[in-house]
Design a protein around this motif. Structure first.
Motif, PDB file in Angstrom:
ATOM      1  N   SER A 116       0.863  -1.182   0.000  1.00 32.39           N
ATOM      2  CA  SER A 116       0.000   0.000   0.000  1.00 32.39           C
ATOM      3  C   SER A 116       0.900   1.233   0.000  1.00 32.39           C
ATOM      4  CB  SER A 116      -0.919   0.009   1.227  1.00 32.39           C
ATOM      5  OG  SER A 116      -0.173   0.300   2.389  1.00 32.39           O
ATOM      6  N   LYS A 117       0.311   2.411   0.038  1.00 34.21           N
ATOM      7  CA  LYS A 117       1.094   3.650   0.060  1.00 34.21           C
ATOM      8  C   LYS A 117       1.734   3.918   1.420  1.00 34.21           C
ATOM      9  CE  LYS A 117      -1.326   5.905  -3.673  1.00 34.21           C
ATOM     10  NZ  LYS A 117      -1.998   7.081  -4.175  1.00 34.21           N
ATOM     11  N   ASP A 118       1.270   3.227   2.437  1.00 30.60           N
ATOM     12  CA  ASP A 118       1.806   3.377   3.785  1.00 30.60           C
ATOM     13  C   ASP A 118       3.265   2.918   3.818  1.00 30.60           C
ATOM     14  OD1 ASP A 118       2.313   3.471   6.488  1.00 30.60           O
ATOM     15  OD2 ASP A 118       0.881   1.910   7.028  1.00 30.60           O
ATOM     16  N   LYS A 119       4.153   3.729   4.381  1.00 27.06           N
ATOM     17  CA  LYS A 119       5.585   3.409   4.447  1.00 27.06           C
ATOM     18  C   LYS A 119       5.842   2.071   5.131  1.00 27.06           C
ATOM     19  CE  LYS A 119      10.110   4.188   4.584  1.00 27.06           C
ATOM     20  NZ  LYS A 119      10.825   3.244   3.797  1.00 27.06           N
ATOM     21  N   SER A 120       5.028   1.723   6.122  1.00 30.75           N
ATOM     22  CA  SER A 120       5.243   0.476   6.856  1.00 30.75           C
ATOM     23  C   SER A 120       4.906  -0.755   6.008  1.00 30.75           C
ATOM     24  CB  SER A 120       4.420   0.465   8.145  1.00 30.75           C
ATOM     25  OG  SER A 120       3.042   0.446   7.845  1.00 30.75           O
ATOM     26  N   ALA A 121       4.272  -0.566   4.846  1.00 27.51           N
ATOM     27  CA  ALA A 121       3.909  -1.678   3.973  1.00 27.51           C
ATOM     28  C   ALA A 121       4.959  -1.945   2.890  1.00 27.51           C
ATOM     29  CB  ALA A 121       2.559  -1.413   3.334  1.00 27.51           C
ATOM     30  N   THR A 122       6.099  -1.268   2.963  1.00 29.71           N
ATOM     31  CA  THR A 122       7.138  -1.426   1.953  1.00 29.71           C
ATOM     32  C   THR A 122       7.739  -2.824   2.017  1.00 29.71           C
ATOM     33  OG1 THR A 122       7.671   0.931   2.079  1.00 29.71           O
ATOM     34  CG2 THR A 122       9.320  -0.495   1.072  1.00 29.71           C
ATOM     35  N   LEU A 123       7.889  -3.436   0.854  1.00 37.90           N
ATOM     36  CA  LEU A 123       8.534  -4.747   0.733  1.00 37.90           C
ATOM     37  C   LEU A 123      10.027  -4.573   0.467  1.00 37.90           C
ATOM     38  CD1 LEU A 123       5.882  -6.324  -1.662  1.00 37.90           C
ATOM     39  CD2 LEU A 123       6.098  -6.724   0.805  1.00 37.90           C
ATOM     40  N   VAL A 124      10.334  -3.824  -0.601  1.00 37.21           N
ATOM     41  CA  VAL A 124      11.722  -3.614  -1.005  1.00 37.21           C
ATOM     42  C   VAL A 124      11.801  -2.323  -1.805  1.00 37.21           C
ATOM     43  CG1 VAL A 124      11.472  -5.016  -3.107  1.00 37.21           C
ATOM     44  CG2 VAL A 124      13.739  -4.723  -2.112  1.00 37.21           C
ATOM     45  N   GLU A 125      12.937  -1.642  -1.674  1.00 37.23           N
ATOM     46  CA  GLU A 125      13.180  -0.415  -2.443  1.00 37.23           C
ATOM     47  C   GLU A 125      14.465  -0.565  -3.233  1.00 37.23           C
ATOM     48  OE1 GLU A 125      12.190   3.546  -0.201  1.00 37.23           O
ATOM     49  OE2 GLU A 125      13.020   2.103   1.233  1.00 37.23           O
ATOM     50  N   LEU A 126      14.462  -0.007  -4.422  1.00 33.49           N
ATOM     51  CA  LEU A 126      15.663   0.175  -5.219  1.00 33.49           C
ATOM     52  C   LEU A 126      15.992   1.650  -5.065  1.00 33.49           C
ATOM     53  CD1 LEU A 126      17.778  -0.753  -7.257  1.00 33.49           C
ATOM     54  CD2 LEU A 126      16.085  -0.431  -9.060  1.00 33.49           C
ATOM     55  N   ARG A 127      16.964   1.934  -4.203  1.00 32.76           N
ATOM     56  CA  ARG A 127      17.252   3.314  -3.819  1.00 32.76           C
ATOM     57  C   ARG A 127      18.456   3.840  -4.597  1.00 32.76           C
ATOM     58  NH1 ARG A 127      15.001   4.860   1.114  1.00 32.76           N
ATOM     59  NH2 ARG A 127      16.704   6.319   1.333  1.00 32.76           N
ATOM     60  N   THR A 128      18.268   4.980  -5.242  1.00 28.65           N
ATOM     61  CA  THR A 128      19.326   5.650  -5.982  1.00 28.65           C
ATOM     62  C   THR A 128      18.859   7.061  -6.299  1.00 28.65           C
ATOM     63  OG1 THR A 128      20.861   5.431  -7.852  1.00 28.65           O
ATOM     64  CG2 THR A 128      18.560   4.857  -8.271  1.00 28.65           C
ATOM     65  N   GLY A 129      19.710   7.835  -6.900  1.00 27.12           N
ATOM     66  CA  GLY A 129      19.291   9.165  -7.329  1.00 27.12           C
ATOM     67  C   GLY A 129      19.221  10.173  -6.213  1.00 27.12           C
ATOM     68  N   LYS A 130      20.292  10.346  -5.484  1.00 26.14           N
ATOM     69  CA  LYS A 130      20.441  11.334  -4.411  1.00 26.14           C
ATOM     70  C   LYS A 130      19.671  10.977  -3.148  1.00 26.14           C
ATOM     71  CE  LYS A 130      21.800  15.076  -7.398  1.00 26.14           C
ATOM     72  NZ  LYS A 130      21.716  16.458  -7.737  1.00 26.14           N
ATOM     73  N   TYR A 131      19.117   9.774  -3.056  1.00 25.90           N
ATOM     74  CA  TYR A 131      18.567   9.313  -1.787  1.00 25.90           C
ATOM     75  C   TYR A 131      19.737   8.964  -0.889  1.00 25.90           C
ATOM     76  CZ  TYR A 131      13.762   9.011  -3.358  1.00 25.90           C
ATOM     77  OH  TYR A 131      12.506   9.322  -3.788  1.00 25.90           O
ATOM     78  N   GLN A 132      19.457   8.756   0.389  1.00 22.99           N
ATOM     79  CA  GLN A 132      20.483   8.300   1.324  1.00 22.99           C
ATOM     80  C   GLN A 132      20.019   7.012   1.965  1.00 22.99           C
ATOM     81  OE1 GLN A 132      22.294  10.773   4.271  1.00 22.99           O
ATOM     82  NE2 GLN A 132      21.991  12.623   3.059  1.00 22.99           N
ATOM     83  N   SER A 133      20.991   6.194   2.330  1.00 24.10           N
ATOM     84  CA  SER A 133      20.710   4.992   3.112  1.00 24.10           C
ATOM     85  C   SER A 133      21.599   5.004   4.342  1.00 24.10           C
ATOM     86  CB  SER A 133      20.981   3.729   2.296  1.00 24.10           C
ATOM     87  OG  SER A 133      19.982   3.537   1.333  1.00 24.10           O
ATOM     88  N   MET A 134      21.006   4.660   5.474  1.00 24.30           N
ATOM     89  CA  MET A 134      21.751   4.574   6.726  1.00 24.30           C
ATOM     90  C   MET A 134      22.783   3.451   6.599  1.00 24.30           C
ATOM     91  SD  MET A 134      20.283   3.880  10.541  1.00 24.30           S
ATOM     92  CE  MET A 134      19.186   5.273  10.469  1.00 24.30           C
ATOM     93  N   ALA A 135      24.004   3.720   7.027  1.00 27.57           N
ATOM     94  CA  ALA A 135      25.096   2.763   6.876  1.00 27.57           C
ATOM     95  C   ALA A 135      25.745   2.456   8.222  1.00 27.57           C
ATOM     96  CB  ALA A 135      26.130   3.328   5.907  1.00 27.57           C
ATOM     97  N   PRO A 136      26.474   1.340   8.290  1.00 28.64           N
ATOM     98  CA  PRO A 136      27.189   0.993   9.525  1.00 28.64           C
ATOM     99  C   PRO A 136      28.181   2.085   9.902  1.00 28.64           C
ATOM    100  CG  PRO A 136      27.204  -0.834   7.974  1.00 28.64           C
ATOM    101  CD  PRO A 136      26.659   0.355   7.247  1.00 28.64           C
ATOM    102  N   PRO A 137      28.379   2.363  11.145  1.00 30.11           N
ATOM    103  CA  PRO A 137      27.839   1.763  12.359  1.00 30.11           C
ATOM    104  C   PRO A 137      26.705   2.587  12.972  1.00 30.11           C
ATOM    105  CG  PRO A 137      29.750   3.042  12.941  1.00 30.11           C
ATOM    106  CD  PRO A 137      29.532   3.225  11.447  1.00 30.11           C
ATOM    107  N   SER A 138      25.797   3.050  12.150  1.00 26.81           N
ATOM    108  CA  SER A 138      24.674   3.862  12.620  1.00 26.81           C
ATOM    109  C   SER A 138      23.765   3.068  13.558  1.00 26.81           C
ATOM    110  CB  SER A 138      23.852   4.355  11.424  1.00 26.81           C
ATOM    111  OG  SER A 138      24.644   5.171  10.582  1.00 26.81           O
ATOM    112  N   VAL A 139      22.858   3.788  14.215  1.00 30.52           N
ATOM    113  CA  VAL A 139      21.873   3.156  15.089  1.00 30.52           C
ATOM    114  C   VAL A 139      20.494   3.391  14.483  1.00 30.52           C
ATOM    115  CG1 VAL A 139      20.856   3.105  17.399  1.00 30.52           C
ATOM    116  CG2 VAL A 139      23.311   3.488  17.127  1.00 30.52           C
ATOM    117  N   HIS A 140      19.810   2.302  14.154  1.00 31.59           N
ATOM    118  CA  HIS A 140      18.471   2.344  13.556  1.00 31.59           C
ATOM    119  C   HIS A 140      17.469   2.893  14.574  1.00 31.59           C
ATOM    120  CE1 HIS A 140      14.682   0.598  11.978  1.00 31.59           C
ATOM    121  NE2 HIS A 140      15.253   0.854  10.811  1.00 31.59           N
TER     122      HIS A 140
END
Length: 182
Positions: A89-113
């Motif tokens: 669904s459009k709800d963020k919590s319903a995300t299965l998988v993302e292909l992230r690119t194009g100036k997005y950011q991803s949290m990386a080690p050793p960050s805290v979720h």
């Protein structure tokens, strides 16, 4: 830092924030990888996608996750990929998988979720594999499809008919050579 008192605040637009001044950082700040110039992160956001990723995503030596979702991020180099989100669904919590690119950011080690878990590398961080955008895009679609299939697996007593219908569905898909590990 215990989970019971863990709190995080995000700045508006944090996923697009680029900081170049060292004084901005504090010792307990998280690290984000800016996904541009061909850097791609496949972010598996549900347990079923994490499971399927091991079979359908191409090999890379750049993998990380956290205790409850080990191997949930796969880093690649690929020109031509575009951001894609597969969800129920459009709800963020319903995300299965993302292909992230194009100036997005991803949290990386050793960050805290936000869960309080430390983001950790899976094994030794090695070479970021390079693949054609079509290979990565198709693999991410297969991960999303497999995640939905896993989620819909029926209780005992209904599995035969479900399996026959699923086999018919997969038989109708054009056969293409895949880079999967079955």
């Amino acid at each position: 830092m215990g989970q019971e008192n863990y709190r995080i605040e995000y700045e508006e637009g944090w996923a697009f924030l680029v900081i170049s001044e060292p004084d901005y950082f504090k010792p307990d700040d998280n690290i984000g990888i800016v996904l541009e110039n061909g850097i791609v992160d496949v972010d598996c956001d549900c347990p079923e996608a994490v499971f399927a990723a091991e079979f359908f995503l191409p090999h890379t030596e750049a993998i990380w996750g956290r205790k409850s979702r080990r191997k949930s991020h796969y880093l690649y180099k690929s020109d031509g990929c575009i951001y894609q989100r597969y969800a129920l669904s459009k709800d963020k919590s319903a995300t299965l998988v993302e292909l992230r690119t194009g100036k997005y950011q991803s949290m990386a080690p050793p960050s805290v979720h936000t869960s309080g878990e430390t983001v950790e590398l899976h094994g030794q961080f090695g070479e970021i594999a390079t693949y054609d955008a079509g290979i990565i895009t198709r693999a991410v679609r297969l991960v999303a499809t497999a995640a939905v299939v896993c989620m819909s697996y029926p209780a005992a007593g209904n599995r035969h008919d479900w399996g026959v219908a699923l086999a018919g569905f997969f038989r109708a898909i054009p056969k293409v050579e895949l880079h999967c590990h079955l």
